[in-house]
Write an enzyme that holds these catalytic residues in place. Sequence first.
Site, PDB file in Angstrom:
ATOM      1  N   SER A  20      45.188  30.641  53.091  1.00  0.00           N
ATOM      2  CA  SER A  20      46.619  30.872  53.348  1.00  0.00           C
ATOM      3  C   SER A  20      46.769  32.112  54.223  1.00  0.00           C
ATOM      4  O   SER A  20      45.964  33.053  54.143  1.00  0.00           O
ATOM      5  CB  SER A  20      47.430  31.073  52.060  1.00  0.00           C
ATOM      6  OG  SER A  20      48.718  31.601  52.333  1.00  0.00           O
TER       7      SER A  20
ATOM      8  N   TYR B   4      50.459  36.651  44.557  1.00  0.00           N
ATOM      9  CA  TYR B   4      49.815  35.575  45.304  1.00  0.00           C
ATOM     10  C   TYR B   4      48.954  36.161  46.424  1.00  0.00           C
ATOM     11  O   TYR B   4      47.797  35.744  46.624  1.00  0.00           O
ATOM     12  CB  TYR B   4      50.896  34.659  45.868  1.00  0.00           C
ATOM     13  CG  TYR B   4      50.400  33.474  46.650  1.00  0.00           C
ATOM     14  CD1 TYR B   4      49.739  32.421  46.027  1.00  0.00           C
ATOM     15  CD2 TYR B   4      50.627  33.376  48.022  1.00  0.00           C
ATOM     16  CE1 TYR B   4      49.308  31.304  46.745  1.00  0.00           C
ATOM     17  CE2 TYR B   4      50.203  32.275  48.751  1.00  0.00           C
ATOM     18  CZ  TYR B   4      49.548  31.243  48.106  1.00  0.00           C
ATOM     19  OH  TYR B   4      49.124  30.150  48.827  1.00  0.00           O
TER      20      TYR B   4
END
Length: 273
Positions: free
Chosen positions: A141, A154
Amino acid sequence: MRELAGKVAVVTGAGSGIGRALALRLAAEGMTLMLADVDHRGLADTAALAGDAKVLTQITDVSAATEVAHLANRCFGELGAVHVLCNNAGVYQGGHIWTRGQEDFDWLLGVNLRGVLHAIHEFVPRMIEQDTEGHIVNTVSVAGLFAVPGSGAYAVTKHAALAASQALAQDLAAAGSKLRVTALCPGAVRTRIGESDRVRPPGLAHTPTQDEVDARAAIDRAVAGGIEPSEVADLAVAAIHEERFLVLTDPKYAERLRRQTETLLTGSLPLYQ
């Protein structure tokens, strides 16, 4: 890797989104698949969509070392080898970093980081021992590159996943291995990542804080305007063929990374809205 047909690929988080797209794209390359997820129905649906490809499935919580070990043992035991390993399983939770409790970090770290580390431990030594070309794709990501407001917990897990990917690639190169590594860093993609609570362990049920609700709304807006998972899968397969380490899904991320590096080198904090 130049040739994928007739070889074996493992994809975690294969029940939906990027994992499903990777599975279908690798099936189209003629690969045999071992697909893993915690979502029984999603996993079955992905297998059904894989056409004529040979597909095995395994319900696997990648945060549990024993379950990943079982997955690896079954792969090598029933399929004889693994040539492409896609550590794709991931979960998201937003909110200010100071409002995320220990249980939130345990969940995110368990799936997003330890899932990758467990797979490295169980699969890579046996892939090295095969002495064949092979490739590990870790879905990281862009959050592994940029820590933006509202996604601190995250981002912590994804920065660590990027470091694990780079360390693995460096160690493999130093050992003279034929294995290569790709850190896949997608941005906004039309997946269900914002609905990660659907797979949150029952014992970790909680009432969302307002900052978490706001972060969820932001991620939903981003996802709605994102690219299709199939585009990410195409980039990943191209990276396997080209032995490319870092894959960004939008050219603007490269420029953003340059600006971030330049800002950090001045001692300043990069700011993102």
